[in-house]
Write a protein that holds these residues in place. Structure first.
Motif, short mmCIF file in Angstrom:
data_model
loop_
_atom_site.label_atom_id
_atom_site.label_comp_id
_atom_site.label_asym_id
_atom_site.label_seq_id
_atom_site.Cartn_x
_atom_site.Cartn_y
_atom_site.Cartn_z
N LEU A 235 -0.04 8.06 -11.06
CA LEU A 235 0.49 8.66 -9.70
C LEU A 235 -0.32 7.84 -8.72
O LEU A 235 0.81 7.53 -7.60
N TYR A 236 -1.48 7.16 -8.72
CA TYR A 236 -1.99 6.49 -7.77
C TYR A 236 -1.17 5.01 -7.47
O TYR A 236 -0.81 4.77 -6.38
N SER A 237 -1.06 4.35 -8.68
CA SER A 237 0.10 3.26 -8.65
C SER A 237 1.19 3.61 -8.23
O SER A 237 1.71 2.83 -7.14
N ILE A 238 1.79 4.80 -8.44
CA ILE A 238 3.27 4.86 -7.93
C ILE A 238 3.06 5.22 -6.36
O ILE A 238 3.81 4.94 -5.60
N MET A 239 2.22 6.19 -6.08
CA MET A 239 2.00 6.25 -4.68
C MET A 239 1.81 5.17 -3.76
O MET A 239 2.30 5.06 -2.77
N GLY A 240 0.93 4.22 -4.19
CA GLY A 240 0.73 3.14 -3.55
C GLY A 240 2.02 2.31 -3.31
O GLY A 240 2.23 1.70 -2.19
N ILE A 241 2.55 2.25 -4.45
CA ILE A 241 3.98 1.24 -4.39
C ILE A 241 4.91 1.85 -3.44
O ILE A 241 5.46 1.43 -2.56
N ILE A 242 5.32 3.03 -3.49
CA ILE A 242 6.22 3.82 -2.61
C ILE A 242 5.52 3.82 -1.23
O ILE A 242 6.55 3.49 -0.37
N HIS A 243 4.64 3.93 -0.85
CA HIS A 243 3.85 3.69 0.48
C HIS A 243 4.45 2.42 1.02
O HIS A 243 4.94 2.34 2.08
N HIS A 244 4.02 1.35 0.42
CA HIS A 244 4.16 -0.20 0.91
C HIS A 244 5.98 -0.16 0.64
O HIS A 244 6.43 -1.01 1.65
N LYS A 245 6.43 0.45 -0.08
CA LYS A 245 8.25 0.32 -0.09
C LYS A 245 8.49 0.85 1.24
O LYS A 245 9.48 0.52 1.93
N LYS A 246 7.92 2.08 1.41
CA LYS A 246 8.72 2.87 3.01
C LYS A 246 8.15 2.00 4.04
O LYS A 246 8.72 1.98 5.13
N GLU A 247 7.04 1.36 3.90
CA GLU A 247 6.45 0.45 5.16
C GLU A 247 7.24 -1.02 5.05
O GLU A 247 6.93 -1.68 6.11
N SER A 248 8.17 -1.10 4.14
CA SER A 248 8.69 -2.44 4.11
C SER A 248 7.67 -3.71 3.82
O SER A 248 7.96 -4.78 4.49
N ARG A 249 6.69 -3.53 3.09
CA ARG A 249 5.51 -4.27 2.94
C ARG A 249 5.50 -4.70 1.33
O ARG A 249 4.47 -5.30 1.09
#
Lengths: 85, 312
Positions: free
Chosen positions: A45-59
């Motif tokens: 969940l931690y890895s997925i949340m981190g990836i989704i967060h950066h995806k949403k920030e286009s980073r």
């Protein structure tokens, strides 16, 4: 400012998730399969949340995706060894 | 990691602060927090776990679980747990304790950890073999615990074991705490057997309990080694030194390793956050604060939540 708000939101989400997982680990303290599943779910969940967060920030790029995957894997392995040995 | 060590050896100046601190020009984390470093840490943990698994095959008993469990504490803890739930205290039975001890020895001799042995021997066989004719009987097992209170607490926290622990159908209880090598690891098995004799007149007397407790607690049982099956000799050690040949206590070793690695990464992340803010370094990577939260949670889990004991 918007970016900072975004960070606060995801940070709160991570802290709440961590507290929730810790509480569940405490409840199922002596149930090895349960704590193994919870540890895996928490780290994934931690890895997925981190990836989704950066995806949403286009980073999001390969390096950042790999970083969250490796950090999650390393955290899980630390727990895995402590649980199974 | 090998490349890193070679680099250090070839260029002494390579041991610079950016192994530990973020780089202000390259906008990168410390080398020891890079993706390559995390991949190395993962491989390192897997290798250590493999070593801990493979070592007992070649040197049985070198790794294990040290414990300080006494039958007196187990009995007191069991009866105080029952009292809190309004159940009567159970009386220690010499017959059930003998059955529990035989079950523990059987598990070491046949190398299994279960209520029913691989060749189909059920717990009741040990009770009946001692001439205990019962109306109700039950069995709880535990291994790898270090304290008596933790064993009873673990049984209490498991619904199926709790129903045995708090059952009103039992009058008597028996315990065995036996040390030996199981699956290559030096360990302590705890067997708890419950019963209600068919003939109520055969219920053990509370007055005899103290003598029995002294007798049981003064003889730490050591199971014979599986390797020396042709020369089985039951050793009775007069003092409670549970893990007789234990060189490395496995839970302590794992906890130390986990703490060292977790604390090392946590410290590097704290340095990363502090130094980046101080120098105004903008890095193109994931958030150190997120990682820090995760590793603090991992350290809390390793120290306060995950315990080595297992109940069955």
């Amino acid at each position: 400012m918007a970016n900072q708000k975004g960070h606060t939101g995801i940070y709160m989400l991570i802290v709440i998730s961590v507290l929730l997982i810790l509480s569940l680990l405490l409840i199922f303290q002596h149930n090895k399969p349960a704590i193994l599943i919870l540890s895996f779910a928490g780290c994934a969940l931690y890895s997925i949340m981190g990836i989704i967060h950066h995806k949403k920030e286009s980073r999001l790029n390969f390096e950042i995706g790999l970083e969250y995957t490796l950090v999650g894997t390393f955290a899980f392995l630390l727990l895995f060894v402590a649980i199974l040995l | 990691m090998i490349a890193l060590v070679k680099n250090w050896r070839n260029q002494s100046k390579a041991i610079d602060k950016y192994q530990f601190l973020p780089h202000p020009i390259e906008n990168k984390r410390a080398t020891l927090l890079s993706n390559k470093a995390f991949a190395v840490y993962c491989i390192l943990i897997l290798l250590i776990a493999f070593l801990f698994r493979i070592l007992p095959v070649f040197i049985p008993g070198v790794l294990g679980y040290a414990s300080d469990i006494s039958i007196r504490d187990l009995l007191e803890s069991t009866n105080s747990t029952r009292a809190k739930s309004g159940q009567k205290a159970l009386v220690l039975s010499a017959t059930l304790s003998a059955a529990a001890e035989k079950k523990a020895h059987h598990m070491f001799e046949k190398s299994y950890w279960a209520h029913i042995s691989p060749d189909g021997v059920e717990p009741w066989a040990f009770i009946l073999a001692e001439g205990y004719d019962y109306v109700y009987a039950g069995e709880n097992l535990a291994k790898n615990f270090s304290q008596s209170g933790d064993v009873v607490s673990a049984w209490y926290n498991s619904p199926s074991h709790r129903s045995n622990l708090l059952s009103p159908n039992y009058d008597e209880i028996g315990f065995a705490v036996v040390n030996g090598v199981l699956d290559g690891y030096e360990t302590t098995l705890v067997v708890q057997m419950f019963g209600r004799p068919r003939n109520p007149a055969r219920i053990a007397k509370i007055d005899d309990q103290e003598g029995l407790l002294s007798k049981l607690d003064n003889s730490t049982q050591v199971a014979p080694s599986v390797q020396s099956e042709n020369d089985i000799q039951q050793v009775v050690v007069p003092e409670p030194v549970p893990a007789s040949n234990l060189l490395i206590d496995l839970p302590s070793a794992i906890r130390t390793l986990g703490t060292f690695l977790g604390a090392f990464i946590t410290a590097l992340l704290v340095l990363d956050i502090w130094y980046s803010r101080r120098k105004g370094i903008l890095k193109f990577n994931g958030h150190s604060v997120f990682h820090l939260t995760l590793f603090v949670a991992v350290l809390i889990s390793i120290w306060f939540i995950i315990s080595p004991g297992i109940v069955l």
